[in-house]
Design a protein around this motif. Structure first.
Motif, PDB file in Angstrom:
ATOM      1  N   THR A   1       0.827  -1.235  -0.098  1.00 12.64           N
ATOM      2  CA  THR A   1       0.000   0.080  -0.125  1.00 12.64           C
ATOM      3  C   THR A   1       0.918   1.283   0.009  1.00 12.64           C
ATOM      4  O   THR A   1       1.710   1.353   0.915  1.00 12.64           O
ATOM      5  CB  THR A   1      -1.048  -0.079   1.108  1.00 12.64           C
ATOM      6  OG1 THR A   1      -1.605  -1.452   1.353  1.00 12.64           O
ATOM      7  CG2 THR A   1      -1.872   1.034   1.071  1.00 12.64           C
TER       8      THR A   1
ATOM      9  N   PRO B   1      -8.891   1.074  -4.572  1.00 16.06           N
ATOM     10  CA  PRO B   1      -7.539   0.819  -4.118  1.00 16.06           C
ATOM     11  C   PRO B   1      -6.236   0.931  -5.254  1.00 16.06           C
ATOM     12  O   PRO B   1      -5.114   1.380  -5.075  1.00 16.06           O
ATOM     13  CB  PRO B   1      -7.647  -0.549  -3.798  1.00 16.06           C
ATOM     14  CG  PRO B   1      -8.840  -1.059  -4.537  1.00 16.06           C
ATOM     15  CD  PRO B   1      -9.677  -0.010  -4.847  1.00 16.06           C
ATOM     16  N   ASP B   2      -6.789   0.894  -6.392  1.00 19.54           N
ATOM     17  CA  ASP B   2      -5.805   1.019  -7.696  1.00 19.54           C
ATOM     18  C   ASP B   2      -6.190   2.083  -8.686  1.00 19.54           C
ATOM     19  O   ASP B   2      -6.056   1.865  -9.760  1.00 19.54           O
ATOM     20  CB  ASP B   2      -5.611  -0.262  -8.347  1.00 19.54           C
ATOM     21  CG  ASP B   2      -6.967  -0.988  -8.779  1.00 19.54           C
ATOM     22  OD1 ASP B   2      -8.024  -0.046  -8.262  1.00 19.54           O
ATOM     23  OD2 ASP B   2      -7.330  -1.959  -9.253  1.00 19.54           O
ATOM     24  N   ARG B   3      -6.422   3.249  -8.223  1.00 19.32           N
ATOM     25  CA  ARG B   3      -6.779   4.330  -8.853  1.00 19.32           C
ATOM     26  C   ARG B   3      -5.910   4.831  -9.902  1.00 19.32           C
ATOM     27  O   ARG B   3      -6.515   4.734 -11.005  1.00 19.32           O
ATOM     28  CB  ARG B   3      -7.155   5.405  -7.903  1.00 19.32           C
ATOM     29  CG  ARG B   3      -7.780   6.836  -8.623  1.00 19.32           C
ATOM     30  CD  ARG B   3      -8.004   7.967  -7.801  1.00 19.32           C
ATOM     31  NE  ARG B   3      -6.804   8.321  -6.878  1.00 19.32           N
ATOM     32  CZ  ARG B   3      -5.717   9.350  -7.244  1.00 19.32           C
ATOM     33  NH1 ARG B   3      -6.016   9.698  -8.646  1.00 19.32           N
ATOM     34  NH2 ARG B   3      -4.869   9.514  -6.518  1.00 19.32           N
ATOM     35  N   THR B   4      -4.667   5.055  -9.618  1.00 16.33           N
ATOM     36  CA  THR B   4      -3.637   5.577 -10.809  1.00 16.33           C
ATOM     37  C   THR B   4      -3.427   4.425 -11.753  1.00 16.33           C
ATOM     38  O   THR B   4      -3.371   4.862 -13.196  1.00 16.33           O
ATOM     39  CB  THR B   4      -2.422   6.144 -10.328  1.00 16.33           C
ATOM     40  OG1 THR B   4      -1.991   5.106  -9.619  1.00 16.33           O
ATOM     41  CG2 THR B   4      -2.663   7.161  -9.515  1.00 16.33           C
ATOM     42  N   TRP B   5      -3.567   3.220 -11.522  1.00 15.01           N
ATOM     43  CA  TRP B   5      -3.431   2.295 -12.527  1.00 15.01           C
ATOM     44  C   TRP B   5      -4.677   2.110 -13.482  1.00 15.01           C
ATOM     45  O   TRP B   5      -4.612   2.063 -14.602  1.00 15.01           O
ATOM     46  CB  TRP B   5      -3.523   0.742 -11.972  1.00 15.01           C
ATOM     47  CG  TRP B   5      -3.599  -0.368 -12.804  1.00 15.01           C
ATOM     48  CD1 TRP B   5      -4.910  -1.281 -13.209  1.00 15.01           C
ATOM     49  CD2 TRP B   5      -2.861  -0.902 -13.887  1.00 15.01           C
ATOM     50  NE1 TRP B   5      -4.589  -1.914 -13.858  1.00 15.01           N
ATOM     51  CE2 TRP B   5      -3.230  -1.856 -14.719  1.00 15.01           C
ATOM     52  CE3 TRP B   5      -1.384  -0.231 -14.095  1.00 15.01           C
ATOM     53  CZ2 TRP B   5      -2.861  -2.330 -15.873  1.00 15.01           C
ATOM     54  CZ3 TRP B   5      -0.724  -1.050 -15.183  1.00 15.01           C
ATOM     55  CH2 TRP B   5      -1.270  -2.157 -15.911  1.00 15.01           C
ATOM     56  N   ARG B   6      -5.962   2.381 -12.799  1.00 11.31           N
ATOM     57  CA  ARG B   6      -7.049   2.513 -13.734  1.00 11.31           C
ATOM     58  C   ARG B   6      -7.081   3.821 -14.756  1.00 11.31           C
ATOM     59  O   ARG B   6      -7.633   3.771 -15.681  1.00 11.31           O
ATOM     60  CB  ARG B   6      -8.356   2.461 -12.674  1.00 11.31           C
ATOM     61  CG  ARG B   6      -8.629   1.197 -12.037  1.00 11.31           C
ATOM     62  CD  ARG B   6      -9.925   1.355 -11.250  1.00 11.31           C
ATOM     63  NE  ARG B   6      -9.929  -0.050 -10.516  1.00 11.31           N
ATOM     64  CZ  ARG B   6     -10.573  -0.936 -11.128  1.00 11.31           C
ATOM     65  NH1 ARG B   6     -11.088  -0.931 -12.100  1.00 11.31           N
ATOM     66  NH2 ARG B   6     -10.593  -2.247 -10.498  1.00 11.31           N
TER      67      ARG B   6
ATOM     68  N   GLU C   1      -3.037   3.732  -2.038  1.00 10.93           N
ATOM     69  CA  GLU C   1      -3.247   2.813  -3.061  1.00 10.93           C
ATOM     70  C   GLU C   1      -2.735   1.475  -2.840  1.00 10.93           C
ATOM     71  O   GLU C   1      -1.627   1.450  -2.110  1.00 10.93           O
ATOM     72  CB  GLU C   1      -2.683   3.449  -4.195  1.00 10.93           C
ATOM     73  CG  GLU C   1      -3.318   4.751  -4.996  1.00 10.93           C
ATOM     74  CD  GLU C   1      -3.141   4.931  -6.216  1.00 10.93           C
ATOM     75  OE1 GLU C   1      -3.155   3.966  -7.551  1.00 10.93           O
ATOM     76  OE2 GLU C   1      -2.864   6.151  -6.617  1.00 10.93           O
ATOM     77  N   GLN C   2      -3.416   0.286  -3.332  1.00 10.69           N
ATOM     78  CA  GLN C   2      -3.105  -0.967  -2.870  1.00 10.69           C
ATOM     79  C   GLN C   2      -2.903  -1.836  -4.069  1.00 10.69           C
ATOM     80  O   GLN C   2      -3.717  -1.922  -4.935  1.00 10.69           O
ATOM     81  CB  GLN C   2      -3.818  -1.592  -2.090  1.00 10.69           C
ATOM     82  CG  GLN C   2      -3.260  -3.050  -1.423  1.00 10.69           C
ATOM     83  CD  GLN C   2      -3.934  -3.459  -0.241  1.00 10.69           C
ATOM     84  OE1 GLN C   2      -5.396  -4.195  -0.675  1.00 10.69           O
ATOM     85  NE2 GLN C   2      -3.281  -3.621   0.813  1.00 10.69           N
ATOM     86  N   TYR C   3      -1.569  -2.459  -4.414  1.00  9.99           N
ATOM     87  CA  TYR C   3      -1.183  -3.258  -5.393  1.00  9.99           C
ATOM     88  C   TYR C   3      -0.812  -4.660  -4.955  1.00  9.99           C
ATOM     89  O   TYR C   3       0.075  -4.732  -4.298  1.00  9.99           O
ATOM     90  CB  TYR C   3      -0.326  -2.524  -6.366  1.00  9.99           C
ATOM     91  CG  TYR C   3      -0.755  -1.328  -6.933  1.00  9.99           C
ATOM     92  CD1 TYR C   3      -1.710  -1.429  -8.217  1.00  9.99           C
ATOM     93  CD2 TYR C   3      -0.868  -0.174  -6.350  1.00  9.99           C
ATOM     94  CE1 TYR C   3      -2.274  -0.119  -8.755  1.00  9.99           C
ATOM     95  CE2 TYR C   3      -1.329   1.124  -6.797  1.00  9.99           C
ATOM     96  CZ  TYR C   3      -2.026   0.949  -8.047  1.00  9.99           C
ATOM     97  OH  TYR C   3      -2.696   1.852  -8.562  1.00  9.99           O
TER      98      TYR C   3
ATOM     99  N   VAL D   1      -6.812   1.678   3.301  1.00  7.93           N
ATOM    100  CA  VAL D   1      -6.777   1.712   1.904  1.00  7.93           C
ATOM    101  C   VAL D   1      -7.985   2.382   1.135  1.00  7.93           C
ATOM    102  O   VAL D   1      -9.016   2.480   1.848  1.00  7.93           O
ATOM    103  CB  VAL D   1      -6.699   0.151   1.322  1.00  7.93           C
ATOM    104  CG1 VAL D   1      -6.734   0.137  -0.055  1.00  7.93           C
ATOM    105  CG2 VAL D   1      -5.578  -0.772   2.067  1.00  7.93           C
ATOM    106  N   ASP D   2      -7.687   3.232   0.180  1.00  9.61           N
ATOM    107  CA  ASP D   2      -8.669   4.173  -0.732  1.00  9.61           C
ATOM    108  C   ASP D   2     -10.039   3.363  -1.009  1.00  9.61           C
ATOM    109  O   ASP D   2      -9.594   2.094  -1.345  1.00  9.61           O
ATOM    110  CB  ASP D   2      -8.071   4.751  -1.707  1.00  9.61           C
ATOM    111  CG  ASP D   2      -7.113   5.698  -1.073  1.00  9.61           C
ATOM    112  OD1 ASP D   2      -7.109   6.251   0.024  1.00  9.61           O
ATOM    113  OD2 ASP D   2      -6.457   6.409  -2.157  1.00  9.61           O
TER     114      ASP D   2
END
Ligand code: GTQ
Ligand code: FE2
Length: 346
Positions: A124, A189-194, A128-130, A185-186
């Motif tokens: 995280t 969780p993977d906002r910038t990837w999206r 953001e979590q990946y 975690v937002d």
């Protein structure tokens, strides 16, 4: 620089008087200030997987996650340096066992992780979590809060690279522990990837911060598919097939100080020599090959690491029957940003 020896006594006498004013003059026996070309103290080194594997097993069994900062790492140490893998960055292999938590903190050093073995951990970074699965690259840019949790069922290892030596040389060390073990975690969780993960399709209204990379994860499948596509191009005379991980919003390197590359070296490849300023580290994911670095020859295979010192001539060649896959980290973005980058191609 030519030393004027006739005035050696005068220089020595002057030096003694200058001491209390915190001033100096050059002394005949001082090491040369300028050399014709770099004379690096870091050594080009090769770490073999057959040596590292038992050490990592031992580390998992004998070293507590809580000791020495809440991380369990094997540092790739360069004996030519007081610390670090090269004079700018530290590379370590982090071992994490099922259920463990590498607790939350932040620091000014930029960090990246390249997953070597295993699956089921999550990192995280600023909410953001990946996922962290084999072959993935995840980034922890400077001053971002970060924690890692291992939800899988087998031990995992990944490569950590941090620009710690650069940060220390520039006297810019800051570190904060977080008030809890892990951060929240937002909702996405993977906002910038999206938003930016495809690289080419982006929301028209999305405005990333200037000069920073919004993308935090570069999954293995995406990177390796791109590399396979690049294998259809004419080979690079030095590197065969190589792609750099980029910031999708400006085309620059994924991190401000360190660059990352993924490279295929096919068995029949015989690369040309080159040398450049800056330092780099290779990690061999699979396959085998040989690299000459300065007057050394590294016969490498899966799991090995090797470094290239500044200005060392180096060339790669393939070996065996399968394509070799290598991950590389270098400090060329720093060199280029400061105007110190130079290269010579054979
Ligand atoms: O995982 O945050 O290898 O802070 C060294 C320092 C890993 C980490 C390292 C760190 C980390
Ligand atoms: Fe960290």
């Amino acid at each position: 620089m030519e030393i004027v020896t006739q005035d050696a006594d005068a220089r020595r006498a002057l030096q003694q008087e200058l001491e209390r004013f915190h001033c100096r003059v050059h002394q005949p026996d001082d090491p040369p200030l300028f050399t014709r070309e770099p004379r690096p103290d870091m050594q080009s080194l090769h770490w073999r997987w057959c040596d590292l594997a038992p050490l990592l097993d031992r580390l998992g069994r004998e070293v507590d996650l809580g000791a020495g900062g809440p991380r369990r790492t094997l540092r790739l140490h360069n004996p030519g340096l007081p610390y670090g893998t090269t004079h700018t960055f530290w590379a370590s292999i982090q071992v994490i066992l099922p259920g463990e938590v590498a607790t939350c903190h932040r620091h000014t050093a930029n960090a990246l992780r390249f997953i070597m073995q295993g699956e089921g951990a999550w990192t995280t970074v600023d909410g953001e979590q990946y996922p962290m699965n084999e072959g993935d690259l995840v980034l922890t840019p400077a001053w971002g809060w970060h924690d890692h949790v291992h939800r899988g069922s087998a031990p995992m290892i990944w490569l950590d690279v941090l620009d710690i030596s650069l940060m220390r040389m520039l006297r810019a060390t800051f570190f904060d522990p977080y008030e809890r073990d892990v951060q929240e975690v937002d909702a996405v969780p993977d906002r910038t990837w999206r938003q930016f993960g495809s690289g080419v399709m982006q929301p028209p209204g999305a405005k990333p911060a200037a000069n920073s990379n919004p993308l935090l994860a570069y999954p293995a499948a995406m990177a390796q598919a791109a590399l396979q596509a690049a294998a259809g191009l004419a080979p690079d005379p030095h590197d065969d097939v190589v792609l750099e991980y980029r910031n999708p919003t400006n085309g620059g390197p994924a991190m401000t100080t360190l660059a990352q590359q993924l490279q295929l070296i096919r068995p029949a490849f015989r690369g040309r020599r080159r040398r450049h300023t800056g330092s780099k580290l290779y990690y061999v994911l699979r396959g085998q090959g040989s690299s000459t670095v300065g007057d050394q020859r590294f016969d490498w295979s899966a799991g090995d690491f090797f470094t290239v010192a500044p200005w060392a001539w180096h060339a790669h060649e393939g070996r065996g029957t399968e394509d070799a896959l290598l991950f590389q980290v270098n400090d060329l973005p720093t060199m280029k940003a400061l105007g110190y980058y130079r290269e010579e191609l054979a």
